[in-house]
Design a protein around this motif. Sequence first.
Motif, PDB file in Angstrom:
ATOM      1  N   ASP A 111       0.805  -1.146  -0.029  1.00 50.96           N
ATOM      2  CA  ASP A 111      -0.053   0.073  -0.046  1.00 50.96           C
ATOM      3  C   ASP A 111       0.784   1.244  -0.031  1.00 50.96           C
ATOM      4  O   ASP A 111       0.474   2.137  -0.792  1.00 50.96           O
ATOM      5  CB  ASP A 111      -1.001   0.183   1.232  1.00 50.96           C
ATOM      6  N   LYS A 112       1.936   1.114   0.825  1.00 48.92           N
ATOM      7  CA  LYS A 112       3.002   2.428   0.705  1.00 48.92           C
ATOM      8  C   LYS A 112       3.403   2.961  -0.543  1.00 48.92           C
ATOM      9  O   LYS A 112       3.720   3.845  -0.888  1.00 48.92           O
ATOM     10  CB  LYS A 112       3.970   2.052   1.809  1.00 48.92           C
ATOM     11  N   ASP A 113       3.710   1.710  -1.543  1.00 47.76           N
ATOM     12  CA  ASP A 113       4.062   1.848  -2.747  1.00 47.76           C
ATOM     13  C   ASP A 113       3.169   2.612  -3.404  1.00 47.76           C
ATOM     14  O   ASP A 113       3.297   3.603  -4.389  1.00 47.76           O
ATOM     15  CB  ASP A 113       4.486   0.584  -3.486  1.00 47.76           C
ATOM     16  N   PHE A 114       1.733   2.244  -3.359  1.00 45.92           N
ATOM     17  CA  PHE A 114       0.807   2.812  -4.333  1.00 45.92           C
ATOM     18  C   PHE A 114       0.529   4.108  -3.705  1.00 45.92           C
ATOM     19  O   PHE A 114       0.454   4.963  -4.637  1.00 45.92           O
ATOM     20  CB  PHE A 114      -0.566   2.108  -4.105  1.00 45.92           C
ATOM     21  N   LYS A 115       0.436   4.301  -2.399  1.00 47.63           N
ATOM     22  CA  LYS A 115       0.240   5.844  -1.991  1.00 47.63           C
ATOM     23  C   LYS A 115       1.295   6.752  -2.662  1.00 47.63           C
ATOM     24  O   LYS A 115       0.925   7.862  -2.859  1.00 47.63           O
ATOM     25  CB  LYS A 115       0.415   5.585  -0.459  1.00 47.63           C
ATOM     26  N   THR A 147      -8.048  -3.742  -5.053  1.00 46.94           N
ATOM     27  CA  THR A 147      -7.970  -3.022  -6.426  1.00 46.94           C
ATOM     28  C   THR A 147      -7.047  -2.015  -6.394  1.00 46.94           C
ATOM     29  O   THR A 147      -6.467  -1.257  -5.690  1.00 46.94           O
ATOM     30  CB  THR A 147      -9.388  -2.723  -6.680  1.00 46.94           C
ATOM     31  N   ILE A 148      -6.796  -1.771  -7.979  1.00 46.54           N
ATOM     32  CA  ILE A 148      -6.001  -0.506  -8.110  1.00 46.54           C
ATOM     33  C   ILE A 148      -7.064   0.459  -9.105  1.00 46.54           C
ATOM     34  O   ILE A 148      -7.717  -0.273  -9.818  1.00 46.54           O
ATOM     35  CB  ILE A 148      -4.663  -0.467  -8.694  1.00 46.54           C
ATOM     36  N   THR A 149      -7.003   1.535  -9.444  1.00 47.55           N
ATOM     37  CA  THR A 149      -7.691   2.422 -10.145  1.00 47.55           C
ATOM     38  C   THR A 149      -6.871   3.168 -10.862  1.00 47.55           C
ATOM     39  O   THR A 149      -6.068   3.872 -10.479  1.00 47.55           O
ATOM     40  CB  THR A 149      -8.601   3.200  -9.540  1.00 47.55           C
ATOM     41  N   GLU A 160     -11.093   0.322 -12.801  1.00 51.64           N
ATOM     42  CA  GLU A 160     -10.448  -0.406 -11.823  1.00 51.64           C
ATOM     43  C   GLU A 160     -10.307  -1.781 -11.864  1.00 51.64           C
ATOM     44  O   GLU A 160     -10.964  -2.467 -13.021  1.00 51.64           O
ATOM     45  CB  GLU A 160     -11.854  -0.474 -10.766  1.00 51.64           C
ATOM     46  N   PHE A 161      -8.999  -2.310 -11.586  1.00 55.18           N
ATOM     47  CA  PHE A 161      -8.491  -3.390 -11.754  1.00 55.18           C
ATOM     48  C   PHE A 161      -8.469  -4.171 -10.490  1.00 55.18           C
ATOM     49  O   PHE A 161      -7.765  -3.697  -9.660  1.00 55.18           O
ATOM     50  CB  PHE A 161      -7.299  -3.498 -12.321  1.00 55.18           C
ATOM     51  N   SER A 162      -8.668  -5.522 -10.370  1.00 58.88           N
ATOM     52  CA  SER A 162      -8.289  -6.534  -9.277  1.00 58.88           C
ATOM     53  C   SER A 162      -6.813  -6.623  -9.140  1.00 58.88           C
ATOM     54  O   SER A 162      -6.178  -6.877 -10.251  1.00 58.88           O
ATOM     55  CB  SER A 162      -9.078  -7.953  -9.278  1.00 58.88           C
ATOM     56  N   ARG A 163      -6.223  -6.543  -7.955  1.00 61.82           N
ATOM     57  CA  ARG A 163      -5.003  -6.608  -7.656  1.00 61.82           C
ATOM     58  C   ARG A 163      -4.624  -8.208  -7.953  1.00 61.82           C
ATOM     59  O   ARG A 163      -3.504  -8.444  -8.589  1.00 61.82           O
ATOM     60  CB  ARG A 163      -4.510  -6.498  -6.405  1.00 61.82           C
TER      61      ARG A 163
END
Length: 174
Positions: A111-115, A147-149, A160-163
């Motif tokens: 999550d910290k990478d995505f953030k 997910t990621i958007t 939106e895509f499922s991880r």
Amino acid sequence: MGCKNPLFVFEKAKSQKGGRREKQEIEQHCTELVTPIIEEHGFELVDVEYVKEGSDYYLRVYADKEGGINIDDCVLISRSLEEKLDAADRMTDPYILEVSSPGLTRPLKKDKDFKRNLGKKVEVKLYRAVDGSKEFEAILTGYTDTTITLQLDPAEEPKEFSRNDISMIRLAFE
């Protein structure tokens, strides 16, 4: 600058075959051992992976810090972790320990990478095609635990895509 210095690679000899569960247990055990070392020196633990390549097993620790990790940092982590791994003596197969920077093309996993990368262009590869494509470059606009958007086209709504459908996601470089 990243480091992968063969001077700080070692092998531990034992033999016994293990599967996916053992891989996860080794990665978790190594994470528990290396985290205090990483935190003590103000580094960030990016990832730990235990993989087999050819006939060799590799235990890889990826660390980073503001301004980038250097060779001395890698040596410090490697030597400290090697002592802890030897004392714990839980590895069942011979392995090679590598400590390095994650590099510019590191995958986004946590999550910290995505953030940290919200609003940036990412490269995404999927396990199966969506809308006729398995690869996208788009702006990362959001994420959840599952997910990621992505903003694929500025004129369209984000998608939106499922991880679980993503085989790889990393920053895109032009």
